[in-house]
Write an enzyme that holds these catalytic residues in place. Sequence first.
Site, PDB file in Angstrom:
ATOM      1  N   VAL A  12       0.830  -1.205   0.000  1.00  0.00           N
ATOM      2  CA  VAL A  12       0.000   0.000   0.000  1.00  0.00           C
ATOM      3  C   VAL A  12       0.866   1.257   0.000  1.00  0.00           C
ATOM      4  O   VAL A  12       0.563   2.244  -0.680  1.00  0.00           O
ATOM      5  CB  VAL A  12      -0.970   0.005   1.199  1.00  0.00           C
ATOM      6  CG1 VAL A  12      -1.817   1.279   1.203  1.00  0.00           C
ATOM      7  CG2 VAL A  12      -1.885  -1.214   1.143  1.00  0.00           C
ATOM      8  N   ASP A 196     -10.625 -10.095   9.940  1.00  0.00           N
ATOM      9  CA  ASP A 196     -10.543  -8.906   9.101  1.00  0.00           C
ATOM     10  C   ASP A 196     -11.910  -8.243   8.958  1.00  0.00           C
ATOM     11  O   ASP A 196     -12.045  -7.026   9.134  1.00  0.00           O
ATOM     12  CB  ASP A 196      -9.996  -9.292   7.716  1.00  0.00           C
ATOM     13  CG  ASP A 196      -9.930  -8.115   6.762  1.00  0.00           C
ATOM     14  OD1 ASP A 196      -9.013  -7.307   6.881  1.00  0.00           O
ATOM     15  OD2 ASP A 196     -10.824  -8.010   5.893  1.00  0.00           O
ATOM     16  N   LYS A 200     -13.502  -4.406  10.368  1.00  0.00           N
ATOM     17  CA  LYS A 200     -14.172  -3.453   9.471  1.00  0.00           C
ATOM     18  C   LYS A 200     -15.588  -3.126   9.940  1.00  0.00           C
ATOM     19  O   LYS A 200     -16.006  -1.966   9.899  1.00  0.00           O
ATOM     20  CB  LYS A 200     -14.184  -4.025   8.052  1.00  0.00           C
ATOM     21  CG  LYS A 200     -12.795  -4.112   7.430  1.00  0.00           C
ATOM     22  CD  LYS A 200     -12.823  -4.825   6.097  1.00  0.00           C
ATOM     23  CE  LYS A 200     -11.422  -4.891   5.479  1.00  0.00           C
ATOM     24  NZ  LYS A 200     -11.412  -5.634   4.207  1.00  0.00           N
TER      25      LYS A 200
END
Length: 413
Positions: A12, A196, A200
Amino acid sequence: MAKIAVLGYGVVGSGTVEVFYKSKENLEKKAGEPLDIKYILDVREFPDSPYADKFVKDFDVILNDPEVSVVSEVIGGIDPAYGFVRSALMAGKSVVTSNKELVAVKGAELLKIAKEKNVNFFFEASVGGGIPIIKPIHACLEANEIDEIAGILNGTTNFILTKMIRDGMGFEEALKIAQELGYAERNPAADVEGTDACRKICILASLAFGKHVYPESVHTEGITKVTLQDVEYIDSCDSKIKLIGCARREDSGEISIGVFPAVIRNESQLAGVNDVFNAILVRGDATGDVVFYGKGAGKLPTASAVVSDIVSAVKHSDTSRSLTWSDSEQSFIRPFEKFTCAHYIRLSSDNIKAAESEVAALFGEVEYLSSKNRPENELAFITKVIPENDAQNACEKLSQSAKIMGRLRVLDY
């Protein structure tokens, strides 16, 4: 000129630098002033990089440079990211991040510091990668009271389930392909066990309902127990299995929240989301259902959201008043045993007639499902909407005379 520092030069981080310089001229027009990346922090050497002169290994160089007004944290995890972000905010620098774990665990604290220092803490890339969702919730949908959020929040598990549904592929085989294609890590636990997606939905719920939801307060299940037999039965009732993160406001004011594989009817907009794509449904009292769809991860989509936040941080000299939530005791989280939905249950029994009678006694009227490969000693059915605790107790009683082979929740989206 606004000077920026990028912390981390992995997937990223390198994507952030790439997108920034590719679109620099256009970004400067949108920001209303010249922009440049002054530092890139990484412990590794990049002598062949065109940005080799920007690399530093000491975070204090960035922290103590008054020219740096925006810090982009794309390291991931809690340590050392939390220390870097907290220090940057305390020093009066705005921070943007793609770090979902950091926001899910430390978001309330970091937002509070940002407000006190009159800077910003932005994290658009932390939930949907390249899908805009944070800004729409706190800005575009601010006229709504959000009643519910639900979504396919993890591309890896969605890819695996798509392979199982479309190609009749077993979980392990589908996971192996996901790993070969780079969609799943060598250790895929964070994806396939639901961690994950849990982080979120915590971020989305915290923003939507105004109180910090911590990951340990969220009932979380992954997809490792989903079988091809379940896929076949669910297909027979025009439905799909998806890993769903969901949070809803109850009449009592409590929040019901969870992450688990769920049965979604084909008419739902979520059912048609396949492969590595994500989709997030926001249910507002004025708008009804609004769905945000796209690639939820990947180098350039995620970097795009990070760079967008950098520009926003440069443009906003004061802290955002709408992007916030407060720290909170978790008493507003409804115990998961009170979560209400229908349930899919698959069982095997040496006496099917007796099993059917017991199912009727325990669950009342149910919808039986068919499968072309159904063994003679197997039953699969969907119950009416009942509390989680009632479903669990009924399954325990049923398991005294039959074997529970599979159980999934059925959601109405």
